[in-house]
Motif scaffolding. Structure first.
Motif, PDB file in Angstrom:
ATOM      1  N   PHE A 219       0.710  -1.188  -0.131  1.00 45.02           N
ATOM      2  CA  PHE A 219      -0.099  -0.101  -0.032  1.00 45.02           C
ATOM      3  C   PHE A 219       0.884   1.412   0.281  1.00 45.02           C
ATOM      4  O   PHE A 219       0.361   2.310  -0.547  1.00 45.02           O
ATOM      5  N   GLN A 220       2.038   1.103   0.641  1.00 41.88           N
ATOM      6  CA  GLN A 220       2.981   2.479   0.590  1.00 41.88           C
ATOM      7  C   GLN A 220       3.279   2.662  -0.697  1.00 41.88           C
ATOM      8  O   GLN A 220       3.580   3.845  -1.221  1.00 41.88           O
ATOM      9  N   MET A 221       3.833   1.679  -1.533  1.00 44.92           N
ATOM     10  CA  MET A 221       4.272   1.788  -2.896  1.00 44.92           C
ATOM     11  C   MET A 221       3.120   2.435  -3.693  1.00 44.92           C
ATOM     12  O   MET A 221       3.170   3.337  -4.419  1.00 44.92           O
ATOM     13  N   LYS A 222       1.681   1.984  -3.676  1.00 52.52           N
ATOM     14  CA  LYS A 222       0.685   2.411  -4.235  1.00 52.52           C
ATOM     15  C   LYS A 222       0.471   3.840  -3.656  1.00 52.52           C
ATOM     16  O   LYS A 222       0.063   4.733  -4.831  1.00 52.52           O
ATOM     17  N   LEU A 223       0.567   4.201  -2.820  1.00 50.35           N
ATOM     18  CA  LEU A 223       0.307   5.572  -2.110  1.00 50.35           C
ATOM     19  C   LEU A 223       1.371   6.498  -2.663  1.00 50.35           C
ATOM     20  O   LEU A 223       0.926   7.627  -3.339  1.00 50.35           O
ATOM     21  N   ARG A 224       2.605   5.972  -2.720  1.00 46.86           N
ATOM     22  CA  ARG A 224       3.513   6.934  -3.298  1.00 46.86           C
ATOM     23  C   ARG A 224       3.070   7.389  -4.589  1.00 46.86           C
ATOM     24  O   ARG A 224       3.318   8.316  -5.371  1.00 46.86           O
ATOM     25  N   ASN A 225       2.757   6.452  -5.568  1.00 45.40           N
ATOM     26  CA  ASN A 225       2.456   6.468  -6.843  1.00 45.40           C
ATOM     27  C   ASN A 225       1.216   7.464  -7.224  1.00 45.40           C
ATOM     28  O   ASN A 225       1.300   8.334  -8.071  1.00 45.40           O
ATOM     29  N   ILE A 226       0.253   7.255  -6.126  1.00 51.95           N
ATOM     30  CA  ILE A 226      -1.044   8.227  -6.152  1.00 51.95           C
ATOM     31  C   ILE A 226      -0.452   9.463  -6.054  1.00 51.95           C
ATOM     32  O   ILE A 226      -1.086  10.515  -6.470  1.00 51.95           O
ATOM     33  N   MET A 227       0.207   9.764  -4.950  1.00 50.65           N
ATOM     34  CA  MET A 227       0.671  11.130  -4.737  1.00 50.65           C
ATOM     35  C   MET A 227       1.619  11.644  -5.704  1.00 50.65           C
ATOM     36  O   MET A 227       1.576  13.075  -5.977  1.00 50.65           O
ATOM     37  N   GLN A 228       2.218  10.966  -6.474  1.00 47.94           N
ATOM     38  CA  GLN A 228       2.878  11.590  -7.552  1.00 47.94           C
ATOM     39  C   GLN A 228       2.246  11.844  -8.858  1.00 47.94           C
ATOM     40  O   GLN A 228       2.732  12.212  -9.730  1.00 47.94           O
ATOM     41  N   GLY A 229       0.762  11.257  -8.889  1.00 47.48           N
ATOM     42  CA  GLY A 229       0.229  11.484  -9.874  1.00 47.48           C
ATOM     43  C   GLY A 229       0.328  10.439 -11.236  1.00 47.48           C
ATOM     44  O   GLY A 229      -0.248  10.479 -12.168  1.00 47.48           O
ATOM     45  N   SER A 230       1.369   9.396 -10.889  1.00 44.39           N
ATOM     46  CA  SER A 230       1.393   8.540 -11.890  1.00 44.39           C
ATOM     47  C   SER A 230       0.408   7.240 -11.943  1.00 44.39           C
ATOM     48  O   SER A 230       0.715   6.454 -12.907  1.00 44.39           O
ATOM     49  N   ASP A 231      -0.315   7.158 -10.827  1.00 43.98           N
ATOM     50  CA  ASP A 231      -1.337   5.897 -10.860  1.00 43.98           C
ATOM     51  C   ASP A 231      -2.367   6.364 -10.051  1.00 43.98           C
ATOM     52  O   ASP A 231      -2.679   5.697  -8.901  1.00 43.98           O
ATOM     53  N   LEU A 232      -3.280   7.429 -10.558  1.00 45.29           N
ATOM     54  CA  LEU A 232      -4.341   7.618 -10.149  1.00 45.29           C
ATOM     55  C   LEU A 232      -5.359   6.711 -10.114  1.00 45.29           C
ATOM     56  O   LEU A 232      -5.783   6.166 -11.155  1.00 45.29           O
ATOM     57  N   PRO A 233      -6.265   6.213  -9.110  1.00 43.84           N
ATOM     58  CA  PRO A 233      -6.993   5.322  -8.776  1.00 43.84           C
ATOM     59  C   PRO A 233      -8.526   5.877  -9.352  1.00 43.84           C
ATOM     60  O   PRO A 233      -8.634   7.220  -9.361  1.00 43.84           O
ATOM     61  N   GLN A 234      -9.294   4.987  -9.883  1.00 39.18           N
ATOM     62  CA  GLN A 234     -10.599   5.173 -10.391  1.00 39.18           C
ATOM     63  C   GLN A 234     -11.367   5.397  -8.960  1.00 39.18           C
ATOM     64  O   GLN A 234     -11.610   4.633  -8.191  1.00 39.18           O
ATOM     65  N   SER A 235     -11.963   6.570  -9.060  1.00 38.79           N
ATOM     66  CA  SER A 235     -12.873   6.879  -7.842  1.00 38.79           C
ATOM     67  C   SER A 235     -14.451   6.445  -7.997  1.00 38.79           C
ATOM     68  O   SER A 235     -14.827   5.886  -9.339  1.00 38.79           O
ATOM     69  N   LEU A 236     -15.039   5.992  -6.843  1.00 40.22           N
ATOM     70  CA  LEU A 236     -16.505   5.568  -6.810  1.00 40.22           C
ATOM     71  C   LEU A 236     -17.359   6.477  -6.394  1.00 40.22           C
ATOM     72  O   LEU A 236     -17.289   7.488  -5.506  1.00 40.22           O
ATOM     73  N   GLY A 237     -18.496   6.611  -7.250  1.00 40.46           N
ATOM     74  CA  GLY A 237     -19.710   7.642  -6.738  1.00 40.46           C
ATOM     75  C   GLY A 237     -19.149   9.135  -6.766  1.00 40.46           C
ATOM     76  O   GLY A 237     -18.958   9.466  -8.076  1.00 40.46           O
ATOM     77  N   SER A 238     -19.419   9.650  -5.856  1.00 41.24           N
ATOM     78  CA  SER A 238     -19.166  11.297  -5.886  1.00 41.24           C
ATOM     79  C   SER A 238     -17.930  11.543  -5.210  1.00 41.24           C
ATOM     80  O   SER A 238     -17.513  12.893  -5.293  1.00 41.24           O
ATOM     81  N   ALA A 239     -17.005  10.520  -5.090  1.00 43.52           N
ATOM     82  CA  ALA A 239     -15.532  10.818  -4.486  1.00 43.52           C
ATOM     83  C   ALA A 239     -14.595  11.440  -5.596  1.00 43.52           C
ATOM     84  O   ALA A 239     -14.663  11.148  -6.805  1.00 43.52           O
ATOM     85  N   THR A 240     -14.089  12.482  -5.410  1.00 43.64           N
ATOM     86  CA  THR A 240     -13.074  13.217  -6.205  1.00 43.64           C
ATOM     87  C   THR A 240     -11.558  12.497  -5.986  1.00 43.64           C
ATOM     88  O   THR A 240     -11.592  11.607  -5.228  1.00 43.64           O
ATOM     89  N   GLU A 241     -10.728  13.029  -6.844  1.00 41.10           N
ATOM     90  CA  GLU A 241      -9.507  12.565  -6.956  1.00 41.10           C
ATOM     91  C   GLU A 241      -8.776  12.836  -5.551  1.00 41.10           C
ATOM     92  O   GLU A 241      -8.009  12.189  -4.850  1.00 41.10           O
ATOM     93  N   ASN A 242      -9.123  14.041  -4.856  1.00 41.13           N
ATOM     94  CA  ASN A 242      -8.522  14.613  -3.746  1.00 41.13           C
ATOM     95  C   ASN A 242      -9.137  13.680  -2.403  1.00 41.13           C
ATOM     96  O   ASN A 242      -8.444  13.347  -1.451  1.00 41.13           O
ATOM     97  N   THR A 243     -10.402  13.245  -2.767  1.00 41.74           N
ATOM     98  CA  THR A 243     -11.067  12.536  -1.410  1.00 41.74           C
ATOM     99  C   THR A 243     -10.193  11.183  -1.530  1.00 41.74           C
ATOM    100  O   THR A 243     -10.159  10.739  -0.340  1.00 41.74           O
ATOM    101  N   VAL A 244     -10.184  10.694  -2.399  1.00 43.92           N
ATOM    102  CA  VAL A 244      -9.706   9.342  -2.556  1.00 43.92           C
ATOM    103  C   VAL A 244      -8.094   9.276  -2.171  1.00 43.92           C
ATOM    104  O   VAL A 244      -7.761   8.354  -1.391  1.00 43.92           O
TER     105      VAL A 244
END
Length: 278
Positions: A219-244
């Motif tokens: 999860f730490q590796m995934k979180l690092r990629n998310i924070m760098q913007g290289s691997d943004l996850p798909q949000s669910l419902g009304s969640a925004t990118e910042n929320t996820v």
């Protein structure tokens, strides 16, 4: 008689309050953003549009759920392996009649100062087929001489009369270990176990060095990629990118925020007894 208030004590209280705010304010911001479905920047005390879609995105999206499960798996398995090696190794090193005990202790302490280096370690692990497997991130950190020495010091504080009484009753060394040593070592097990668990949960370096398959990232590796913007996850419902993103950060912090208060008394006691000998 009233107690005189010292200026130094007042300064300490003020500094403590300031430090608490410095620590709490960023965490509170991330917590608010993780349940706020409205995209906004800056500091807000409360969410403008409350919702749990950010957390639902983490637990329903396979690209986030799988790394989270890998983190839980490696933390539990690694902590168990680390405690097993530390307790057994520490117990062996307190055996007075063991041949070569001092030589073995010297070799172990030598590795705390000198080691083969990053590249030789990588080449050895690759040669034995551990790279690109979860075994490498479980077994490699489990071998900690520092934790082994702490455990040995704690075992040496157990009264020798208990060992002698058990030997007179015919108990074998392993029976003494399981019936006497381990039950008396709850504080050391809790503190060193917390060391291992935090290390495994926050592990980033070993995944970066020894694992190239993204499907095995924690999860730490995934979180690092998310924070760098290289691997943004798909949000669910009304969640925004910042929320996820904020929900991922809170989930990364939450386990030990919950666990530490219950282990705090064992943690302080275990470190004091294990590290300081009278």
């Amino acid at each position: 008689m009233t107690k005189k208030i010292k200026i130094f004590d007042v300064i300490l209280v003020i500094l403590f309050i300031v430090m608490c705010f410095i620590i709490i304010i960023p965490i509170w911001k991330i917590l608010v953003d993780s349940v706020d479905l409205k995209t906004a920047y800056g500091m807000r005390l409360f969410p403008q549009r409350f919702g749990w879609d950010g957390y639902r995105s983490v637990f329903t999206n396979p690209t986030l759920y799988r790394p989270l499960m890998i983190s839980f798996l490696t933390t539990i398995a690694g902590t168990f392996c680390g405690l097993t090696l530390s307790t057994l190794g520490g117990y062996v090193l307190i055996q007075k009649d063991m041949p070569g005990k001092n030589l073995m202790s010297g070799f172990l302490l030598f590795t705390m100062i000198f080691n083969g280096g990053m590249i030789p370690t990588f080449l050895v692990l690759r040669a034995i087929g551990l790279t690109n497997t979860l075994a490498v991130v479980i077994l490699l950190p489990a071998i900690s001489v520092y934790n082994l020495v702490l455990m040995r010091n704690f075992f040496e504080g157990i009264p020798e009369s208990l060992f002698e009484a058990a030997e007179i009753d015919g108990a074998s060394p392993m029976k003494i270990f399981f019936t006497i040593v381990l039950p008396l070592s709850k504080a050391a097990l809790a503190s060193i176990g917390l060391f291992y668990a935090v290390s495994y949960w926050n592990d980033y370096t070993n995944y970066r060095l020894y694992i190239q398959k993204s499907s095995l990232y924690n999860f730490q590796m995934k979180l690092r990629n998310i924070m760098q913007g290289s691997d943004l996850p798909q949000s669910l419902g009304s969640a925004t990118e910042n929320t996820v993103k904020s929900a991922c950060i809170i989930i990364a912090l939450l386990p030990f925020m919950i666990l530490y208060p219950f282990l705090q008394k064992y943690f302080v006691k275990g470190v004091n007894i294990g590290a300081v000998k009278e």
